[in-house]
Motif scaffolding. Structure first.
Motif, PDB file in Angstrom:
ATOM      1  N   LEU A 314       0.829  -1.202   0.000  1.00  0.00           N
ATOM      2  CA  LEU A 314       0.000   0.000   0.000  1.00  0.00           C
ATOM      3  C   LEU A 314       0.863   1.252   0.000  1.00  0.00           C
ATOM      4  O   LEU A 314       0.627   2.188  -0.781  1.00  0.00           O
ATOM      5  CB  LEU A 314      -0.917  -0.005   1.221  1.00  0.00           C
ATOM      6  CG  LEU A 314      -1.705   1.288   1.483  1.00  0.00           C
ATOM      7  CD1 LEU A 314      -2.678   1.558   0.344  1.00  0.00           C
ATOM      8  CD2 LEU A 314      -2.440   1.224   2.816  1.00  0.00           C
ATOM      9  N   TYR A 326      -7.986   3.089   1.326  1.00  0.00           N
ATOM     10  CA  TYR A 326      -7.472   2.308   2.452  1.00  0.00           C
ATOM     11  C   TYR A 326      -8.017   2.910   3.727  1.00  0.00           C
ATOM     12  O   TYR A 326      -8.563   4.012   3.737  1.00  0.00           O
ATOM     13  CB  TYR A 326      -5.937   2.293   2.475  1.00  0.00           C
ATOM     14  CG  TYR A 326      -5.316   3.603   2.887  1.00  0.00           C
ATOM     15  CD1 TYR A 326      -4.957   3.844   4.204  1.00  0.00           C
ATOM     16  CD2 TYR A 326      -5.089   4.612   1.944  1.00  0.00           C
ATOM     17  CE1 TYR A 326      -4.392   5.054   4.588  1.00  0.00           C
ATOM     18  CE2 TYR A 326      -4.527   5.819   2.315  1.00  0.00           C
ATOM     19  CZ  TYR A 326      -4.178   6.032   3.635  1.00  0.00           C
ATOM     20  OH  TYR A 326      -3.629   7.232   4.009  1.00  0.00           O
ATOM     21  N   GLN A 329      -5.077  -0.026   7.768  1.00  0.00           N
ATOM     22  CA  GLN A 329      -3.665  -0.367   7.540  1.00  0.00           C
ATOM     23  C   GLN A 329      -3.174  -1.503   8.435  1.00  0.00           C
ATOM     24  O   GLN A 329      -1.983  -1.635   8.688  1.00  0.00           O
ATOM     25  CB  GLN A 329      -2.762   0.858   7.733  1.00  0.00           C
ATOM     26  CG  GLN A 329      -3.114   2.033   6.830  1.00  0.00           C
ATOM     27  CD  GLN A 329      -2.156   3.181   7.003  1.00  0.00           C
ATOM     28  OE1 GLN A 329      -1.009   3.120   6.557  1.00  0.00           O
ATOM     29  NE2 GLN A 329      -2.610   4.237   7.660  1.00  0.00           N
ATOM     30  N   CYS A 336      -8.776  -1.875   1.491  1.00  0.00           N
ATOM     31  CA  CYS A 336      -7.737  -1.922   0.462  1.00  0.00           C
ATOM     32  C   CYS A 336      -7.717  -3.245  -0.298  1.00  0.00           C
ATOM     33  O   CYS A 336      -6.731  -3.574  -0.965  1.00  0.00           O
ATOM     34  CB  CYS A 336      -6.369  -1.661   1.082  1.00  0.00           C
ATOM     35  SG  CYS A 336      -5.828  -2.975   2.208  1.00  0.00           S
ATOM     36  N   CYS A 364      -2.506  -3.586   2.411  1.00  0.00           N
ATOM     37  CA  CYS A 364      -1.937  -2.860   3.549  1.00  0.00           C
ATOM     38  C   CYS A 364      -1.003  -3.737   4.381  1.00  0.00           C
ATOM     39  O   CYS A 364      -0.145  -3.221   5.099  1.00  0.00           O
ATOM     40  CB  CYS A 364      -3.033  -2.275   4.415  1.00  0.00           C
ATOM     41  SG  CYS A 364      -4.019  -3.493   5.322  1.00  0.00           S
TER      42      CYS A 364
END
Length: 377
Positions: A314, A326, A329, A336, A364
């Protein structure tokens, strides 16, 4: 058994359902509000339909359980600066149509769908019994754009929210240590409030860069002083594991939310404690461990991007496509999610099913097993 006999056997059940219908016995829901819990509503709706079939299909649809609404339109009704450095604001939202928002419990968060199309997640930090939702957002100027956009919201602005959801549940027990780092206090503060209400034995360790950067200090310093430890990096230095966990007791719980180094320190030290339950939530991406450099090819443009051994796919893709979607994360929200056209993903998440993992990945956290992977981007 005859229809009449079955109806007689289920008489008690029928009376319960009838009491739910007319509102004489509305149970308190799981979060303490005087309204029917969604699960109870669904069960009673099913029983209504069953009894209606026994009564030759005379079913009144007005008794049906309300639909489960997961996305709500909300308007900003209050904006309050929480820190002396003015980097954290508390934003309070109400339903646009004035209806009651779904109840929530400590540890829950909301997904915000911002006007730019970004989707971001923020912990609820207000009062669970209120008819509003409150969050606190720290401004991260060089971040992914979510916090600057949240900080520009003005009274009357509308956003779409989804939730509340819980990936960090709080379970009252005899003893708990709460560890919060920086803006991680937003996930922890409602837990400590609940612990105080329950009469638990508790201790909070709250760490920040400086006092000026720490939200909710006035409230926290009004609590029992023996139960609160406040540390700042500029005065006390970086905390050790004992600074964070020295108050943990046998059989107790530890809740921690903060930057990755703090969480990693707690996790690495937890096995040496007599505490038995560890709960944690990250407010920033975990570091890449045991990574290996690989290439990502974007099928739409044909561009080939090198992903470093210590960065995520990412992060690398955002150099070319800064507007890519996104959120967390951390590999659990799915924002994502991308289709894999060629290559074998190295999955570092548990969200996708085995079948989905054959053709998709969460960029991510997940990586490539081979030297190159081709994505539907």
């Amino acid at each position: 058994m005859t229809k009449r006999g079955l109806r007689s056997r289920l008489g008690t059940m029928s009376k319960m359902v009838e009491s739910f219908r007319v509102g004489r016995t509305i149970p308190r829901n799981l979060y303490g509000r005087d309204e029917p819990d969604q699960t109870v509503s669904l069960v009673t709706d099913a029983l209504d339909k069953w009894f209606a079939l026994l009564d030759d299909g005379d079913y009144d649809p007005s008794f049906a359980a309300p639909p489960v609404v997961r996305t709500h339109a909300a308007t900003l009704i209050s904006r309050e600066v929480l820190c002396a450095d003015e980097e954290v604001v508390k934003l309070t939202f109400a339903a646009v149509d004035g209806s009651a928002l779904p109840a929530w419990a400590p540890g829950m968060h909301l997904d915000f769908y911002l006007p730019s199309g970004r989707r971001r997640q923020y912990s609820l930090c207000g009062e669970p019994d209120a008819d509003t939702y409150s969050i606190a957002v720290r401004l991260v100027r060089d971040g992914g754009g979510g916090s600057p956009e949240m900080h520009t919201l003005q009274i009357g602005d509308e956003v779409a929210i989804r939730g509340p959801r819980n990936g960090f549940p709080f379970v009252p027990s005899e003893h708990a240590v709460f560890v919060a780092g920086g803006i991680g206090i937003t996930a922890i503060i409602s837990m400590v409030r609940r612990a105080r209400e329950c009469g638990m034995d508790w201790h909070l360790v709250y760490c920040g860069r400086t006092r000026e950067s720490m939200p909710f200090l006035d409230e926290i310093e009004s609590w029992e002083p023996d139960c609160v430890t406040i540390r700042t990096d500029d005065v006390d230095g970086m905390p050790s594991s004992m600074d964070l966990l020295g108050n943990a007791v046998s059989g107790g719980s530890v809740y921690v939310c903060g930057p990755p180094p703090m969480i990693d320190l707690v996790r690495a030290s937890f096995d040496s404690l007599s505490a038995t339950h560890l709960h944690f939530e990250r407010f920033s991406p975990p570091p890449v461990k045991n990574g290996r450099e690989f290439e990502v090819q974007l099928v739409d443009s044909g561009d080939i991007i090198t992903v470093g051994s210590e960065e995520t796919a990412l992060h690398a893709i955002r150099r070319l496509k800064p507007d890519i979607a996104y959120s967390c994360q951390q590999g659990f929200c799915g924002t994502c999610r991308v289709r894999v056209l060629s290559g074998t993903p190295q999955h570092r998440e548990n969200r996708l099913t085995a079948e989905e993992q054959r053709h998709e990945m969460l960029i991510c956290v997940s990586r490539s097993e081979g030297e190159r992977i081709v994505l539907d981007l």
